[in-house]
Scaffold this motif. Structure first.
Motif: not given
Lengths: 382, 382
Positions: A29, A38, A41, A59, A188, A194, A198, A241, A244-245, A248
């Motif tokens: 990260h 990051i 996003v 998080t 999220s 997602t 998050l 992380i 996060l992917t 995105q």
């Protein structure tokens, strides 16, 4: 060959490319690639939040951002208004109380939305109120609140409007900048398609000023630290992380569709669901239903808990039941995120089948037809 | 055809079946399947924590569990001892200060481990200290602390021993029950081979008693709520269910291997790495190095930041650089989680190649040979 369909108001289904992104080997990260991820996003989240303010991420689940909103904006002994019209309005109150903030509750019957005049009266009677805590969509009841009207009340006063858009962001309209909302928190696993893990918060300038005065204890949820690091594409602590992917990928969908279109799509499938429920002959539970989900009051002879269980086990269809005082009394069908007309047709037709199976007198197909009518109408308008 | 190799002390590589589990369609966290998942994960965590106490989990990074440990165990104005021997010991102090807890710091030179006698003296001089905050492996330096010795000091007194095992759990030995450690916190993305986003805490009986007296503000990180719900296979707030499914896969590995064997494996590859570094001619940074990672002091003529960047960009090898005052001065090679002999060979041989490329006078293969010797020795012992 049982297929599974998820119609809960979080988690919501994840787009396939987001699922596959999570199956890729994990990365560090603090790499330059992570910095780019990051930054990308956080930039795209601004589009979803309909704001020029920076969005910060944490998080945690959405409740973490709610906790942080209280801890970062207020001081011990501050007085606030809290709209309580369901489980999540109650959560605002619980968090405030946990931090020693004095609450003036505005209690609204579950299923109803707050009348802005009541908030106005309270604000007039309590001019020292530091913030109003409200909920865009009260997920426990399916009710939409008129945040635009509430913002009109707070905008010209020093009182901050703090909105829980945990479930509704990206499904129900929330124009943070245009309406003058001071703080929006979300997460999220709802409209953002997602997995959970998050949480997000956007603060405008006067909300940031309040964070400078705040004297409540916080560390992990320190918004200023998260915000500052976020601007550099960094984080104070190891972020999720993998999520996060996935985020995105999901944000790319929304940004390609455009947030206004995303909300229109949700509006269409929400109206279709509501009309279907009415055609089936059951009452909507919320007086002002949200695009996020449709809550349906079940006939007394139907045990909602058993119905939801049966639908999952026998048909692979997961609806949400009622929470708290509504346990067993309502069914909640969410239609948000990675959802289109076909998904709603599946949700409604299965609902019809299920009702028939538990002995409810139903004309099969009536709900589906009503939904199709709505789709046809929206399609002609385009 | 560049392959990527991750040798950072979190995130660590994820086993393939855990990656694939995350690519499955997401499920509702309040389903019976989710209840079974949560119960299974929490049961298996007890094996990893080497405890009969229940383990609770939170959706956050490890710092969230550290934040929660302070907020749940203490009262405003309480006095505590904090061992500060790196960035993560400093974090304990920062959290305590954020909550209005008075700290007595025990500062240790970065790279060293605390001498238990110093803690003993401080405890004698400050009998009103409510807790000692320590770190199993100080990830910023690679130093292992003698938690067993610290527990011997606190066990017979009313002072609690709270251990950050964020990076080292499952790599360095920590026998919570046998040693009498009161509180252990950890997270998913290190020895537990799962992406970041989950944090854990285990408390023994007297630590739970302290939570009843605690008057610090907390909501999201309320340990008692998380614990109580966890026993029912439930959660107070939406959990990162995707990460829980990955964690289940990872825990199955550890439970099949057995935690004692898992620690032995880490011990073997850690010794191999250390001997390799010595054979290469570089000094270890930590005086008592952990199994978790190996920190290497670089020669002054090598710019550590540039070295780490070059290794990632040119060779696809991600090591971690130094943090804080060690930035640019050390390289940290983690060897924990989903790691075996072959991984360590890759890490070391790439390190040799990289050093040669930046002009360090090295006899290529010396480090690899030293590691192989260790593997052969451990293999003969089995």
């Amino acid at each position: 060959m049982k297929k599974s369909y998820l119609f809960t108001p979080g988690p919501t289904p994840i787009p396939p490319e987001a699922l596959l992104a999570m199956a890729q080997p994990i990365d560090y990260h603090r790499s330059e690639d992570a910095v780019a991820l990051i930054k990308d996003v956080l930039e795209k989240l601004k589009h979803v939040f309909q704001t020029e303010n920076n969005v910060l991420f944490l998080t945690s689940s959405g409740t973490g951002a709610m906790d942080g909103a209280v801890a970062n904006l207020l001081c011990q002994g501050d007085k606030v208004l809290v709209v309580r019209s369901g489980k999540f309005g109650e959560r605002w109150a619980e968090i405030c109380e946990a931090y020693g903030v004095e609450i003036i509750p505005i209690d609204v019957k579950w299923g109803d939305s707050v009348a802005p005049e009541i908030v106005e009266t309270q604000l007039t009677e309590n001019p020292d109120v530091k913030a109003v805590f409200a909920t865009l969509c009260e997920t426990s009841t399916g009710a939409l609140h008129d945040i635009k009207a509430l913002a009109r009340l707070t905008q010209s006063s020093p009182t901050l409007l703090v909105v829980d858009a945990v479930s509704a962001l990206g499904a129900d309209d929330l124009q943070m900048d245009n309406w003058g909302v001071d703080v929006v928190v979300s997460c999220s696993q709802k409209g953002l398609m997602t997995p959970p893990g998050l949480a997000f918060a956007a603060l405008n300038e006067r909300a940031w000023e309040a964070t400078e005065r705040s004297n409540l204890s916080k560390y992990y949820f320190d918004f200023r630290k998260a915000h500052q690091r976020g601007l550099e594409g960094s984080v104070p602590y190891t972020p999720a992380i993998t999520l996060l992917t996935a985020l995105q990928c999901a944000l790319n969908h929304i940004c390609t569709e455009g947030i206004r279109n995303t909300i229109s799509r949700h509006n269409c499938i929400a109206i279709a669901t509501r009309n279907a429920v009415k055609a089936i002959g059951l009452p909507l539970f919320a007086s002002s239903p949200a695009n996020t989900l449709t809550s349906i009051r079940l006939p007394e002879e139907i045990d909602g808990k058993a119905f939801v269980k049966m639908m999952r086990e026998k048909h692979g269809i997961t609806y949400a039941g009622g929470q708290g005082e509504l346990s067993g009394k309502i069914v909640r069908i969410a239609h948000l995120g990675w959802m289109n007309e076909s998904d709603v047709i599946v949700a409604i037709s299965a609902f019809e089948r299920g009702l028939a199976e538990v002995g409810y007198d139903i004309s099969l197909g009536a709900g589906v037809a009503a939904a199709q009518e709505v789709f046809a109408k929206f399609s002609n308008q385009e």
